[in-house]
Scaffold this active site. Structure first.
Site, PDB file in Angstrom:
ATOM      1  N   GLU A 133       8.629 -66.793  13.761  1.00  0.00           N
ATOM      2  CA  GLU A 133       8.569 -66.285  15.125  1.00  0.00           C
ATOM      3  C   GLU A 133       7.667 -67.062  16.078  1.00  0.00           C
ATOM      4  O   GLU A 133       7.896 -67.058  17.287  1.00  0.00           O
ATOM      5  CB  GLU A 133       8.114 -64.815  15.093  1.00  0.00           C
ATOM      6  CG  GLU A 133       9.106 -63.860  14.464  1.00  0.00           C
ATOM      7  CD  GLU A 133      10.410 -63.777  15.245  1.00  0.00           C
ATOM      8  OE1 GLU A 133      10.368 -63.684  16.488  1.00  0.00           O
ATOM      9  OE2 GLU A 133      11.474 -63.827  14.613  1.00  0.00           O
ATOM     10  N   SER A 187      11.756   2.210  -2.455  1.00  0.00           N
ATOM     11  CA  SER A 187      10.698   2.664  -3.363  1.00  0.00           C
ATOM     12  C   SER A 187       9.711   1.573  -3.748  1.00  0.00           C
ATOM     13  O   SER A 187       8.687   1.864  -4.373  1.00  0.00           O
ATOM     14  CB  SER A 187      11.312   3.259  -4.629  1.00  0.00           C
ATOM     15  OG  SER A 187      11.880   4.516  -4.341  1.00  0.00           O
TER      16      SER A 187
END
Length: 679
Positions: free
Chosen positions: A55, A328
């Protein structure tokens, strides 16, 4: 006159978060951008050299911009030799890192980029620029930054990359989409580009001629499909995100903060929970029937596993979001409140039927309108005698019952609307499977409730780790918890919960079946794990399974519970529950001499534990529950005994379309005898 921007682009610095199972290694989900920043020192020198060769060969010598580079870019375009772009690494960083610079092609934007690049070069070190660049640049395959790229292309960390692999990543920068998964002509182009980078590394002196000649094109791993949440993972992520939000983490933190989140979920137990539900429920189970399971570690409050149904079938899970009447399974909170307020297991309450309470306009009956006379609290729990618990609630005070339930983790908003009802102790309030499992974990943890949670720890991008410390709340005394547990053990040994027995260890639990079996429960625990299982229909109709008939808590829910716990407790040490008070050892609390005191026990429990699932006794349902008249015009509950049908408040959206259980008529019918039944 052109300052360096004082802010960065969010996309350039955002790091996605990774969410793990409790082992901290198995990935549950990934959120946000795939980026993991690394220090330059952790990037091998040959990887850095490859990027510079590809690069910006003059990176360490130029002033942030390169006139030669710009000219070379023009020549490369004309000649077709696309080895280097016209922008330096510093220019590329400026364009992708700082806010205020658009990606448009214009002379003005390019001029600003050059000026800022020059200023950055003057104010920042070259190593700083290279580090930010390597962490910012996009490499294809959804990978941002060199660390994520190393994992995406080679399945390893950046510090493990070879020279050839590093050169390939450098080659990818120019055309990430084309070289992400090259085939045919693209593969040939990728190999040519890679060789150009290797040759460039030789030209810059990063590699010797011998090293250049020795390099071979690396083998790329197959691209991973985009991370997709499957099955329960979708529900898990929803709960983790919601808890992180409650603990102060924003969505931006989660998606871009680079968090490492370790959850409480056990991967194997999550699989076991799903197997338990799917293996026990027959294939013919109607799609409108939902099952939820939640498992909580009593000592920590960690939700280690759950089953919330099928995300494809319902957007709401059956474990956290759906709330149905507790039936219950709420009675133990009443029992614990009494035992913590001067009552004991030998206390006798009125078990006659029906029972009239001044605050309730209609009498409350027991199963088959059976009267038990004055009955102690152990036998009342074992037989789930409704009038006994209504009487107990009146004696101890419904405010104390509500206080125990709230401290045990059930939100006040879910119990307050029904708190004044005489039937409140019988479970007219709606709860989720997670809340009920968390509530029962209090009894397993000697009366201390640990805040239920799904996040164990959060580590930020800087490595700072925060371990979640759940809130601990003393709900009832240690002895009250032990005595409550003892009474619930009798439910599993001799009562309606025998299908949940574990052959190798003690179990305490409670069944629950509401009006017309609109919701059915089994909620139980060992000292190490509390688990709740519920079943309900999204249309609030009776839970009926082809071939199994109308369901009760002691049937399929108890079988699911046992299937899960058999796997979850395998290999775990056998722990005993604390001894109850002296009252627990009196003759009144031994095994019943006959079946007279055990309603609906019309079968003999098999000796072989493997047969327990196949011959469950018919569970019993809760009683006719009558609420005070509404200020609105009352309506008959489908003509059943003229009972009023009231809809409880929903605090979270239940599965698919809210199953809204009634708080009115809670009389069930025995499928064999056709008589009403309770419990």
């Amino acid at each position: 006159m052109t300052p360096i921007p004082d802010s960065t682009q969010k996309q350039a610095t955002a790091q996605g978060s990774v969410i793990y199972y409790r082992d901290g290694k198995s990935v549950l989900a990934r959120q946000g951008i795939d980026r993991k920043n690394v220090e330059l020192a952790k990037v091998p020198e040959h990887v850095r050299d490859a990027v510079i060769a590809a690069e910006n060969r003059s990176f360490y010598e130029d002033g942030g911009v390169s006139v030669k580079g710009t000219a070379r870019a023009v020549w490369s375009t004309v000649s077709g030799q696309q080895l280097q772009g016209g922008s330096t690494i510093t220019q590329q960083l400026v364009r992708n890192y700082y806010s205020g610079l658009s990606q448009e092609r214009s002379v003005t934007r390019k001029f600003k980029e050059i000026l800022i690049a020059m200023k950055v070069d003057q104010s920042k070190s070259k190593d700083w620029v290279l580090e930010q660049y390597l962490n910012t640049i996009y490499f294809g395959r959804g990978a941002n930054g060199v660390e994520s790229a190393a994992r995406a292309y080679f399945g390893k960390h950046v510090d493990q990359l070879s020279v050839a692999e590093g050169a390939y990543l450098a080659a990818v920068i120019q055309q990430p989409s084309r070289f992400a998964d090259p085939k045919g002509p693209d593969l040939a182009a990728a190999k040519e580009r890679w060789q150009s980078v290797i040759d460039a590394m030789g030209q810059t002196g990063a590699l010797t001629p011998e090293q250049v000649a020795a390099q071979r094109f690396p083998e790329l791993t197959a691209p991973k499909k985009p991370f997709e949440l499957k099955g329960q993972a979708q529900y898990m992520l929803e709960q983790v995100t919601a808890e992180l939000n409650r603990r102060g983490y924003t969505d931006e933190d989660i998606n871009g903060g680079g968090l490492k989140v370790v959850t409480t979920f056990d991967k194997k137990l999550m699989q076991a929970a799903q197997r338990a539900v799917k293996d026990v429920l027959p294939d013919a189970t109607p799609k409108k029937v939902h099952a939820g399971l939640a498992a909580v570690d009593p000592a920590t409050g960690e939700i280690v596993a759950f089953y919330g149904g099928s995300p494809a079938q319902s957007q709401y899970d059956s474990a956290f979001s759906a709330k149905v009447q507790a039936g219950s399974t709420f009675k133990p909170y009443t029992l614990a409140a009494a035992l913590d307020n001067g009552f004991d297991l030998s206390t006798r309450v009125n078990g006659n039927s029906p029972m009239r309470v001044a605050s309730d306009p209609k009498p409350i009956p027991n199963d088959s309108d059976r009267s038990y006379g004055e009955i102690n609290l152990v036998r009342a729990t074992q037989n789930s005698v409704n009038t006994a618990f209504v009487d107990l609630g009146q004696k101890v005070g419904l405010d104390k019952v509500a206080a125990v339930a709230e401290k045990a983790g059930i939100p006040k908003s879910q119990i307050e609307p029904q708190q004044s009802y005489a039937s409140f102790p019988l479970g007219v309030s709606s709860v989720s499977a997670v809340q009920n499992a968390s509530g029962f974990s209090t009894f397993a943890n000697k009366g201390v409730h640990m805040e239920a949670h799904v996040v164990m720890s959060v580590t930020d991008a800087k490595g700072q780790k925060k371990v979640i410390e759940p809130v601990a709340t003393r709900v009832v005394s240690e002895q009250a918890a032990a005595d409550t547990t003892y009474a619930m053990q009798q439910v599993v040994k001799y009562g309606t919960g025998t299908a949940a027995r574990l052959y190798d260890r003690p179990v305490a639990g409670k069944t629950g079946t509401t009006d017309q079996s609109k919701s059915v429960w089994f909620n139980g625990f060992t000292p190490q794990l509390a688990v709740a299982v519920d079943m309900f229909r999204e249309d609030n109709a009776t839970v009926t399974i082809p071939g199994y008939g109308t369901q009760f808590g002691g049937q399929l829910p108890a079988q699911i519970w046992r299937a899960f716990m058999t796997e979850a407790m395998a290999g775990k040490p056998v722990e005993e529950f604390p001894e109850p008070s002296d009252y627990g050892w009196g003759p009144d609390y031994s095994a019943p001499d006959d079946n007279q005191d055990v309603p609906q026990q019309d079968y003999t429990s098999p000796t072989n534990p493997n047969d327990w699932n196949s011959t469950p006794g018919p569970d019993t349902t809760d009683p006719t529950i009558t609420d005070p008249p509404s200020t609105d015009a009352p309506s008959d509950n489908d003509g059943q005994n003229g009972q009023q049908d009231q809809q409880p408040e929903q605090t979270a959206p239940p599965a698919t379309q809210a199953p809204v259980p009634t708080t009115g008529d809670d009389t069930g019918t025995d499928p064999t005898t056709g008589r009403p039944q309770t419990g």
